[in-house]
Design a protein around this motif. Structure first.
Motif, PDB file in Angstrom:
ATOM      1  N   HIS A 112      -6.253  -9.507  -7.475  1.00 41.94           N
ATOM      2  CA  HIS A 112      -5.716  -8.158  -7.266  1.00 41.94           C
ATOM      3  C   HIS A 112      -6.531  -7.334  -6.258  1.00 41.94           C
ATOM      4  O   HIS A 112      -5.929  -6.658  -5.414  1.00 41.94           O
ATOM      5  N   LEU A 116      -3.848  -6.437  -3.304  1.00 42.00           N
ATOM      6  CA  LEU A 116      -3.343  -5.066  -3.257  1.00 42.00           C
ATOM      7  C   LEU A 116      -3.484  -4.438  -1.868  1.00 42.00           C
ATOM      8  O   LEU A 116      -2.485  -3.957  -1.315  1.00 42.00           O
ATOM      9  N   PRO A 117      -4.674  -4.425  -1.258  1.00 42.99           N
ATOM     10  CA  PRO A 117      -4.744  -3.813   0.078  1.00 42.99           C
ATOM     11  C   PRO A 117      -3.913  -4.561   1.122  1.00 42.99           C
ATOM     12  O   PRO A 117      -3.357  -3.942   2.035  1.00 42.99           O
ATOM     13  N   ARG A 119      -1.047  -6.077   0.543  1.00 48.61           N
ATOM     14  CA  ARG A 119       0.355  -5.711   0.296  1.00 48.61           C
ATOM     15  C   ARG A 119       0.647  -4.270   0.700  1.00 48.61           C
ATOM     16  O   ARG A 119       1.674  -3.986   1.322  1.00 48.61           O
ATOM     17  N   ILE A 120      -0.249  -3.357   0.339  1.00 53.23           N
ATOM     18  CA  ILE A 120      -0.041  -1.940   0.647  1.00 53.23           C
ATOM     19  C   ILE A 120       0.088  -1.720   2.147  1.00 53.23           C
ATOM     20  O   ILE A 120       0.899  -0.926   2.603  1.00 53.23           O
ATOM     21  N   ASP A 124       0.074  -8.668   4.303  1.00 52.53           N
ATOM     22  CA  ASP A 124       0.388  -9.936   3.641  1.00 52.53           C
ATOM     23  C   ASP A 124       1.486 -10.688   4.391  1.00 52.53           C
ATOM     24  O   ASP A 124       1.530 -11.912   4.364  1.00 52.53           O
TER      25      ASP A 124
END
Length: 146
Positions: A112, A116-117, A119-120, A124
């Protein structure tokens, strides 16, 4: 008219002892080990925190590999506990260099704090990502037959 205020104790720390950035050496915050894979790849295993303090070390260790002669560079980020914008910038720079030199750059990401970074920011979709090192090595032709 001057109001008199009661004297209250000052529980705030002095400016000299105020919160400071972590003073530990970069080597205690981030470790990067390099492992050559049979013929076709180099694996960099990254552990720790990748932030403004440690990202120059990541850049220094990673960029020579994406300018090298091995066709695949795999960056294993499964041991990263924190990935800040400075770390993302290093990865983007490494990808740009890899594309320019014809080297395939693949990230191993499953946690995670790294997902997370990525994806944000939409990164990705920019990177080739594998969930584990075995899958990344198979993509680099380092499987049982390669």
């Amino acid at each position: 008219m001057t109001a008199l205020l009661p004297h209250l104790p000052n529980d705030r720390p002095s400016p000299a002892s105020a919160a400071r950035p972590d003073q530990r050496p970069v080597g205690e915050l981030l470790s990067i080990t390099t492992h050559p894979a049979p013929l076709t790849a180099t694996v960099l295993t990254v552990r720790g925190e990748v932030d403004a303090l440690t990202s120059p070390e990541l850049r220094e260790q990673l960029l020579p590999h994406v300018r090298g002669t091995v066709p695949h560079v795999i960056v294993d980020l499964t041991g990263v506990s924190f990935l800040a914008a400075a770390g993302l910038a290093v990865l983007v720079s490494a990808r740009q260099t890899a594309v320019a030199t014809g080297i395939a750059l693949r990230l191993v990401v499953s946690t995670h704090p790294v997902l997370l970074p990525l994806r944000i920011t939409g990164l990705d979709a920019m990177f080739d990502i594998s969930p584990d090192l075995t899958q990344a090595l198979l993509h680099a032709g380092c499987g049982p037959d390669g």
